[in-house]
Design an enzyme around this catalytic site. Structure first.
Site, PDB file in Angstrom:
ATOM      1  N   CYS A 133       0.848  -1.198   0.000  1.00  0.00           N
ATOM      2  CA  CYS A 133       0.000   0.000   0.000  1.00  0.00           C
ATOM      3  C   CYS A 133       0.881   1.246   0.000  1.00  0.00           C
ATOM      4  O   CYS A 133       1.139   1.851   1.046  1.00  0.00           O
ATOM      5  CB  CYS A 133      -0.931  -0.006   1.217  1.00  0.00           C
ATOM      6  SG  CYS A 133      -2.166   1.315   1.159  1.00  0.00           S
ATOM      7  N   THR A 391     -26.213   1.978  11.242  1.00  0.00           N
ATOM      8  CA  THR A 391     -27.297   1.726  10.286  1.00  0.00           C
ATOM      9  C   THR A 391     -28.109   2.996  10.090  1.00  0.00           C
ATOM     10  O   THR A 391     -28.200   3.836  10.991  1.00  0.00           O
ATOM     11  CB  THR A 391     -28.223   0.588  10.767  1.00  0.00           C
ATOM     12  OG1 THR A 391     -29.221   0.355   9.770  1.00  0.00           O
ATOM     13  CG2 THR A 391     -28.899   0.938  12.088  1.00  0.00           C
ATOM     14  N   TYR A 392     -28.636   3.135   8.894  1.00  0.00           N
ATOM     15  CA  TYR A 392     -29.563   4.224   8.592  1.00  0.00           C
ATOM     16  C   TYR A 392     -30.932   3.633   8.252  1.00  0.00           C
ATOM     17  O   TYR A 392     -31.803   4.327   7.741  1.00  0.00           O
ATOM     18  CB  TYR A 392     -29.024   5.066   7.430  1.00  0.00           C
ATOM     19  CG  TYR A 392     -27.609   5.564   7.683  1.00  0.00           C
ATOM     20  CD1 TYR A 392     -27.376   6.709   8.448  1.00  0.00           C
ATOM     21  CD2 TYR A 392     -26.504   4.876   7.184  1.00  0.00           C
ATOM     22  CE1 TYR A 392     -26.080   7.156   8.698  1.00  0.00           C
ATOM     23  CE2 TYR A 392     -25.208   5.308   7.433  1.00  0.00           C
ATOM     24  CZ  TYR A 392     -25.010   6.448   8.184  1.00  0.00           C
ATOM     25  OH  TYR A 392     -23.731   6.880   8.440  1.00  0.00           O
ATOM     26  N   ASN A 393     -31.055   2.306   8.506  1.00  0.00           N
ATOM     27  CA  ASN A 393     -32.301   1.583   8.228  1.00  0.00           C
ATOM     28  C   ASN A 393     -32.738   1.713   6.770  1.00  0.00           C
ATOM     29  O   ASN A 393     -33.921   1.853   6.468  1.00  0.00           O
ATOM     30  CB  ASN A 393     -33.417   2.059   9.170  1.00  0.00           C
ATOM     31  CG  ASN A 393     -33.083   1.765  10.620  1.00  0.00           C
ATOM     32  OD1 ASN A 393     -32.755   0.639  10.968  1.00  0.00           O
ATOM     33  ND2 ASN A 393     -33.143   2.782  11.459  1.00  0.00           N
ATOM     34  N   THR A 394     -31.748   1.684   5.875  1.00  0.00           N
ATOM     35  CA  THR A 394     -32.042   1.735   4.444  1.00  0.00           C
ATOM     36  C   THR A 394     -31.307   0.617   3.724  1.00  0.00           C
ATOM     37  O   THR A 394     -30.263   0.143   4.183  1.00  0.00           O
ATOM     38  CB  THR A 394     -31.605   3.087   3.828  1.00  0.00           C
ATOM     39  OG1 THR A 394     -30.180   3.237   4.004  1.00  0.00           O
ATOM     40  CG2 THR A 394     -32.323   4.250   4.484  1.00  0.00           C
ATOM     41  N   THR A 403     -31.341  -3.932   9.082  1.00  0.00           N
ATOM     42  CA  THR A 403     -30.209  -4.539   8.368  1.00  0.00           C
ATOM     43  C   THR A 403     -29.292  -5.342   9.287  1.00  0.00           C
ATOM     44  O   THR A 403     -28.220  -5.758   8.862  1.00  0.00           O
ATOM     45  CB  THR A 403     -29.375  -3.448   7.660  1.00  0.00           C
ATOM     46  OG1 THR A 403     -28.835  -2.553   8.657  1.00  0.00           O
ATOM     47  CG2 THR A 403     -30.214  -2.655   6.678  1.00  0.00           C
TER      48      THR A 403
END
Length: 497
Positions: A133, A391-394, A403
């Site tokens: 890297c 999470t954004y619940n999408t 999720t």
């Protein structure tokens, strides 16, 4: 040559103007650039579009258009690092995680700790070099010199102190085959007389090594581009557009078409087909939840499913799986360049399953780190939890989605590849939720990140937002780091007892 040198310095100022949150710097740089044009000095122009080769620049968070939280993070990152680097500009898709990441990295590199500052940056170089890297190596070469590191050490690991050379064996095993680490390896480092490590120093070194192995995974997994003032980040070639003006760089125009054509070898896919993928994934999650509610598999069946998944993970490999030759620039910072990732059950080897119930981060690793390197255990624990629970619940175009099942499948699949088992998890869920192209991406980014390609990135979750794919990379980074830490800390604990 003098003009080229001035051009390099101006390139740094130019990037500062583009990324610094403070407007007066940009105004000054524009005035200087205007004067420089009259001298006929060549100014480097960027090779790439934005901070990532995988994410179109127009879909990243634009500096100057960020919200108050992101602005504060940009300012903190700039004050700490002296630049707003491309890792930050991609991670800022998830500000809560970025804040924890920056706090942890700052503590590891700059706050009071067992290791001197130049050792910390050199260990970062050693760790990043194991995955070729060059992006991270170059950043820490500059930081190493800035804190007074001996330039001779940069000619090769053999020029560094014997104490750091002794860390090479642990570095290569942590990066590629952490399940092979034993208490004898730890004893060798702690009992080497005048070149011995203390337990506190070793914990600091282990955390740094795992941090930079994992950050290399993020760098390759998100296709992070080198900054304009770094090697590979700019060119002195004439602009390809006839009406191109140097002032355009300051305004974010790079002298090349802003339209991102489909790369060679990319996978064309209809939006209908991608939508079907998302719908199918959500349906599988629903069915698995219903099965959970109806019946629970026996412990024997759970163990069988883990062994099956572990075995199958060995046969997940990239079709673009080629031997990566380390460049001399990077390979001089580590020994045994032929040593790389090998599945733990290949070639007749059998590595016992690491049962989390016997040694876990929460019950064992956390307290050991915190005892020997105060506050770091707490910082790491917070970072692990944020990545795992974020999470954004999408999911793509769908809202109000739980999720957690998917996030747990990703995390546990990574640990499964490292031979780590959770007794209370049904590994049969992994094959239901993670398709082959996604598994190829995960295994490549986690085990051989230097082989990650844009094709791999494009081929999984094709209807998902780039921010969601970056979220996947955060899960990969933290699951990998925790897996490495578990093996190293277990060996240290066994040595101590």
């Amino acid at each position: 040559a003098a003009r080229d040198g001035l051009g390099e310095a101006l390139a740094r100022l130019l990037m500062l103007s583009k990324r610094c949150p403070f407007a007066d710097v940009r105004e000054k740089s524009e005035a200087i650039l205007s004067g420089v044009q009259e001298l006929g000095i060549r100014i480097p122009r960027p090779l790439g579009h934005g901070p990532s080769r995988f994410i179109p620049e127009k879909e990243t968070i634009q500096v100057g258009k960020e919200d108050a939280t992101m602005h504060t993070l940009f300012a903190e990152s700039f004050a700490t690092l002296g630049r707003l680097d491309n890792v930050t500009l991609v991670m800022v898709f998830h500000p809560q995680y970025l804040e924890s990441f920056l706090k942890t990295q700052h503590y590891l590199l700059q706050m009071d700790g067992p290791l001197p500052l130049h050792y910390r940056h050199y260990i970062g170089i050693m760790a990043a070099a194991r995955h070729q890297c060059s992006y991270l190596v170059n950043l820490h070469v500059n930081d190493f010199l800035h804190v007074g590191g001996d330039p001779k050490w940069l000619n090769g690991l053999e020029n560094a102190p014997q104490k750091l050379q002794n860390l090479g064996e642990l570095n290569k095993m942590l990066a590629h085959r952490p399940w092979l680490i034993t208490k004898e390896h730890i004893e060798q480092l702690l009992k080497t007389e005048e070149n011995s490590w203390s337990l506190a120093e070793l914990i600091h070194a282990v955390v740094l090594l795992t941090h930079y192995h994992s950050l290399a995974s993020f760098t390759f997994g998100c296709g992070i581009s080198p900054e304009i003032d770094c090697e590979g980040g700019h060119t002195f070639r004439p602009p390809s557009v006839s009406n191109y003006c140097i002032c355009d760089i300051t305004n974010g125009y790079h002298g090349v078409d802003e339209i991102h054509a489909s790369p060679a070898g990319s996978i064309p896919v209809s939006s209908t087909e991608s939508v079907c993928e998302v719908e199918a994934l959500m349906e599988k999650m629903k069915q698995l939840q219903e099965c959970r509610d109806e019946e629970e598999a026996s412990q024997e069946e759970m163990a069988t499913r883990f062994e099956r998944e572990k075995r199958e993970s060995m046969f997940v490999c990239s079709s673009e799986d080629e031997e990566s030759a380390a460049t001399r620039d990077v390979s001089r910072h580590f020994e045994d360049t032929s040593y790389g990732y090998k599945d733990f059950s290949r070639h007749g080897m059998h590595v016992p399953t690491f049962r989390v119930q016997d040694y876990s981060w929460e019950d064992h690793g956390y307290s050991l780190v915190n005892r020997l390197y105060p506050d770091v255990g707490q910082l790491l624990d917070e970072k692990f939890h944020i990545a795992y629970n974020l999470t954004y619940n999408t999911m793509a175009m769908h809202k109000d989605v739980d999720t957690s099942m998917l996030r747990r499948a990703i995390w546990n699949y990574i640990h499964c590849m490292f031979g780590i088992r959770y007794d209370d998890y049904d590994y049969g869920e992994i094959n239901q939720l993670l398709d082959r192209s996604f598994k190829v991406y995960i295994k490549t980014v986690v085990c051989t990140p230097e082989k990650t390609t844009k094709r791999m990135y494009d081929s999984f979750w094709r209807q998902f937002e780039h921010s969601e794919k970056v979220h996947v990379n955060l899960l990969l980074v933290e699951a990998r780091m925790q897996a490495e830490l578990l093996y190293a800390l277990r060996a240290i604990t066994r040595y101590m007892t």
